[in-house]
Write an enzyme that holds these catalytic residues in place. Structure first.
Site, PDB file in Angstrom:
ATOM      1  N   TYR A   1      26.420 171.904  60.026  1.00 16.06           N
ATOM      2  CA  TYR A   1      26.736 172.966  61.010  1.00 16.06           C
ATOM      3  C   TYR A   1      28.164 173.204  61.362  1.00 16.06           C
ATOM      4  CZ  TYR A   1      25.696 169.213  65.015  1.00 16.06           C
ATOM      5  OH  TYR A   1      25.852 168.345  65.904  1.00 16.06           O
ATOM      6  N   GLU A   2      28.382 174.340  62.172  1.00 14.36           N
ATOM      7  CA  GLU A   2      29.842 174.658  62.476  1.00 14.36           C
ATOM      8  C   GLU A   2      30.593 174.631  61.239  1.00 14.36           C
ATOM      9  OE1 GLU A   2      31.243 173.581  66.295  1.00 14.36           O
ATOM     10  OE2 GLU A   2      29.313 173.323  66.853  1.00 14.36           O
TER      11      GLU A   2
END
Lengths: 257, 325, 379
Positions: free
Chosen positions: C362-363
């Protein structure tokens, strides 16, 4: 209301104790914390101030320069100022420490003095009482509840097999037992503010004492570590079988029941 | 010159504390070695009847101070009377049990007399005519031997169960003292006693203790049943106290009570260093834990790797049978 | 060159560690098991000021630097990665863009309650067909009078459903691609804004991950964050900072697993000796500790650069790339050191290994981080 808290920096409760080459307790590399009982005292002081709606909390310690960490923690929790007396490299016993604390305190304004009932390192549980004695004010030890009003403190303290409620006129020394409160964590804002709060550092001379006046009464002769306990036997078998065997061993081998 | 080995004969509600007999027994030996008298100091209301029980343990002389004002322990009242007595008679040694009261009184008396005080001692010996005390520090992770070379009296509080009480009957001389209680600043408003049939944790010969493995407060019942069979006290680890399953007065360990029973039965206690610090001077340690890696097994004389909820009730039954024999 | 933490940086580490070990750690396993976060912990963190660490005091923040922030996320994640991402997503992905791009009114209205912890924040960027490709968002925002009308959905939203305030990236003009995007502040409870599916995940299971659904959701025009057309830029800048939070989270997970493994290796005995006395294991521990220390230096440096107002996009990508791969590697080794026990839920290392994986995803996945790094190198 002027509230003083005497606190001590101690080894972390998880610290492993070893002896140095001189046979003394090794202090290098040990992580240090504020004595947990003193943390209760700091918290109680802050609550007192908050409940009274006014007041000033000053934390005082006798110790080396690293003791500033413990004082700074109290400031981050919300105490207003700190005083550190660094007596230098001298032997101290409880008499010495109490003499120093009482001397510093006698030059200050105070309505109430709080502290932990004992420190977790030497566990001697006598410095606060001695300070009260020198200042000629009453002491109540091991309190688990405190109310202050009309120049009096009403405290619940632990006694053998129960508790008692004691009232003392202020100023007085009261020492905290676990259960008095749940100490707060320093807040982030508190941490930021702490570095701007006053930390007064004093030497013995600043306090107005000479080494001779704080000569310890008690002399440590030697330090030792406990013999490591040897692991004994694991009793094998199903629970019922093992329990039966344990009962027999306690009776016949260890002869303790 | 200061002379006399004094012992504080702590009593509560007309009962002499067990530790007093332990101190008198050991104090007797020291007094004989040093060629001094063994004396007890007894304060309270209507306590003269307790002198006989002190005589059982070889005391030469008992100073009795009776007063309504001494019925309950107050720091000031007891400190005033005891310090006056010591100032008058100049004993060389003053020993107290390391109880809540003993510790409270000792600090005040020591400071008023400007002498040294060694607390919570677990050993006492005469070395070159000096009393040397052993005290655990860092909650038993180390020991220090210390003495008070010059100031008198030498003061120490001794942990209960350190010495064995040995009967050595004697008819002591009694000295009645009219007390000057002085000004008592601590006003006792209320005393709440927890009614318990069980011995106090610090004085108990046997302790049954529970930790995180107890899973909940209701399960302490099975420990109480075992304790009842053994006449034991019930203790708890910090994990159990912090979880709210047991009151802090039951906590054994670095931030709780330090105990030295004959037998310590640890149930569902992992054996964190802080807990071991509070109980590793027990003479015999039993560990019951389902985690075979638990630290507690490293110090246990006997261990059972298993579910305490299965083991403890059977152990209770077995011990009930054995002790009934 | 100064590698020593400041006094308040040391103090925040000690304070957050104390808090994490006594308050958070006992709940980490049960919360993971239940897939539910215990928000009484949020209230405690709010009280301590952990919900607004890098914002000025005038907005109810703690007024601390980003290194302090990274240390706090690291220490929380050391015992519970779900707590780490709760604070990180709230702070970096929602409060920060409002702080950086918001009007004074928006800051007063939204940043103040976020920083003080009265409200929880989240960022709505990812869509089924737009992950790292933030320019291709399909959620649309059409100006109608004084309101924008939002339609579309966002998936995998950290703190979804639990958050009160959402920064939503939407397209205002599809013909302009990423130059036709804008960021909006949307409050939970706005009509037309609902929550879809709750994700059941491999790790960070206590962290709430939801789909956000917008059906003719009318958002007041004053809730446009920054300029219309700058949504993509705001998202990218937000992610630059968010990477520091996730890198710190990964660092914390790695440290937590290492600490468990080190402790265990000293007490676990095989062949009559602690397993830490075997060289094969010592080498594992040495490699773990070394990688963690390298990750720490990268993370703190990225935070430091941000504090200095210097470019930190490349460094935060490096920190996130290295720290997340370090976390995955270290937690896998930790499970190995625990052997069969490590694979069971009796010990926390299997949770840490599951938690570590998301930090590589994620990110910005590790691959995207490499793209960012390379783009910075080649520009």
């Amino acid at each position: 209301m002027k509230i003083l808290v005497c606190l001590k920096q101690t080894f972390d409760t998880e610290a492993k104790i070893v002896l140095d080459e001189n046979g003394k307790i090794e202090r290098q590399g040990v992580s240090l914390i504020m004595n947990p009982y003193d943390e209760f005292a700091v918290e109680e002081a802050l609550r007192l101030k908050e409940n009274q709606g006014e007041g000033e909390v000053t934390v005082i310690s006798v110790g080396g320069q690293q003791t500033q960490d413990a004082l700074r923690q109290a400031l981050a929790m919300g105490a207003d100022k700190a005083v550190l007396v660094d007596p230098g490299d001298v032997e101290l016993d409880e008499y010495s420490t109490a003499t120093i604390l009482a001397k510093v305190i006698s030059g200050m304004e105070y309505d109430i003095i709080l502290g932990g009932f004992r420190a977790i390192d030497d566990g001697s549980a006598q410095v606060a009482g001695r300070v009260a004695e020198i200042l000629n004010i009453p002491v109540v030890n091991m309190i688990t509840k405190l109310e202050v009003a009309d120049g009096k403190a009403v405290a619940t303290r632990e006694i053998e097999g129960g508790s008692e409620v004691v009232e003392v006129p202020l100023p007085a020394v009261l020492t905290a037992q676990k259960g008095l409160n749940e100490p707060r964590y320093p807040s982030m804002k508190g941490i930021m503010k702490a570095k701007k709060k006053p930390m007064q550092k004093m030497t013995l001379a600043d306090v107005g004492l000479e080494e001779g006046q704080i000569a310890p009464k008690v002399k440590a002769i030697s330090f030792s570590l406990p013999e490591p306990r040897k692991a004994g036997k694991i009793i094998p078998g199903e629970p019922a079988e093992a329990a039966r065997e344990l009962a027999r061993l306690l009776r016949e081998e260890a002869k303790v029941v | 010159m200061a002379k006399g080995i004094w012992v504080f004969a702590e009593q509560r509600e007309g009962q002499i504390k067990k530790v007093v007999f332990e101190l008198l027994s050991e104090g007797r030996k020291v007094a004989d070695q040093l060629g001094e008298e063994l004396c007890a100091v007894l304060l309270g209301k209507d306590v003269a009847g307790l002198v006989d029980s002190l005589g059982e343990y070889g005391v030469d002389k008992v100073y009795i101070t009776e007063s309504d004002g001494l019925e309950n322990y107050t720091t000031d009242g007891y400190t005033n009377v005891v310090t006056d007595l010591i100032k008058e008679h100049q004993p060389s040694v003053f020993l107290l049990g390391c109880t809540i009261t003993g510790r409270d009184l000792a600090a005040q008396v020591a400071q008023r007399l400007e002498t040294g005080l060694m607390t919570d001692c677990t050993g006492m010996e005469v070395v070159d005519g000096q009393l040397v005390f052993t005290r655990p520090i860092y909650a038993g992770k180390a020991f220090v031997k210390a003495s008070c070379p010059e100031a008198r009296p030498v003061m120490a509080t001794i942990r209960p169960n350190t010495f064995t009480a040995e009967a050595k009957p004697k008819t002591p001389e009694t000295v009645k003292v009219t007390p000057d209680i002085g000004n008592i600043r601590q006003v006792i408003k209320d005393i709440v006693r927890q009614v318990s049939e069980r011995p106090e944790l610090t004085e108990a010969d046997i302790i049954v203790s529970g930790g995180r493995g107890m899973k909940g407060p209701e399960n302490f019942k099975i420990l109480e049943e075992l304790a009842d069979v053994l006449g034991a006290a019930v203790g708890a680890s910090r994990a159990a106290v912090d979880a709210g399953w047991a009151p802090h007065s039951m906590q054994v360990g670095q931030t709780g009570k330090t105990v030295s029973p004959v037998l310590y039965i640890a149930c569902g206690i992992s054996g964190a260093i802080q807990h071991l610090a509070g109980m590793s001077s027990a003479k015999c340690i039993v560990a019951i834990n389902k985690d075979e890696e638990a630290n507690i097994f490293k110090v246990a004389d006997y261990g059972i790797v298993g579910d305490l909820f299965e083991v403890v009730p059977i152990l209770t039954e077995e011990l009930k049978k054995l002790t009934a024999q | 060159m100064e590698f020593k933490l400041s006094e308040e940086q040391e103090m925040i580490r000690k304070t957050v560690r104390d808090f994490a070990e006594s308050e958070v750690a006992p709940k980490a396993g049960p919360m993971d098991e239940a897939e539910e976060y215990d928000y009484t912990l949020w209230d405690k963190m709010a009280e301590m000021g952990l919900t607004g660490i890098p914002f000025p005091e005038e907005y109810e923040g703690a007024g601390m630097d980003n290194v302090c922030y990274a240390i706090a996320v690291e220490e929380l994640s050391r015992v519970c990665a779900s707590t780490g991402v709760l604070i990180s997503a709230h702070t970096s992905l929602c409060a920060w863009p409002i702080y950086a791009f918001g009007t004074e009114e928006q800051k007063q209205k939204y940043l103040v309650p976020l920083a003080s912890g009265k409200k929880i924040g989240a960022l709505g960027l990812t869509e089924p067909s737009a992950g790292s490709d933030a320019g291709s968002v399909k959620t649309s925002a059409v100006l109608d009078g004084d309101e924008y009308v939002l339609n579309g959905s966002k998936i995998f939203i950290t703190n979804g459903e639990k958050a009160d305030i959402y920064v939503i990236i939407a397209s205002t003009d599809k013909t302009k691609g990423h130059r036709g995007t804008a960021a909006f502040i949307v409050e939970k409870g706005t009509p037309g804004f609902t929550f879809g599916k709750k994700e059941h995940k491999m790790g960070i299971r206590a962290s709430s991950t939801y789909e956000l659904v917008f059906e003719n959701c009318r958002v007041p025009r004053e809730n446009l964050l920054g300029e219309d057309g700058k949504g993509f830029k705001i998202a990218l800048m937000t992610l630059d900072g968010g990477r520091i939070g996730i890198a710190a989270q990964a660092l914390g997970i790695a440290q937590g697993a290492f600490d468990e493994a080190l402790k265990y290796s000293k007490v676990r005995e095989q062949f009559g000796k602690p397993i830490s006395s075997f060289q094969g294991l010592q080498w594992m521990l040495a490699d773990m500790a070394t990688r963690i220390e390298a990750a720490r230096l990268l993370v703190y440096k990225a935070a430091y650069l941000k504090d200095q107002g210097e470019p930190y996009s490349k460094e935060s990508a490096m920190a996130k790339l290295f720290a997340s791969e370090c976390a995955m590697w270290v937690t896998t080794k930790a499970v190995q050191i625990f052997g069969g026990y490590g694979y069971t839920r009796e010990y926390p290392v299997e949770r840490m290994m599951r938690d570590a994986k998301i930090t590589e995803i994620y990110e910005g996945t590790s691959e995207v981080q490499r793209i960012v790094i390379a783009a910075n190198l080649l520009k």
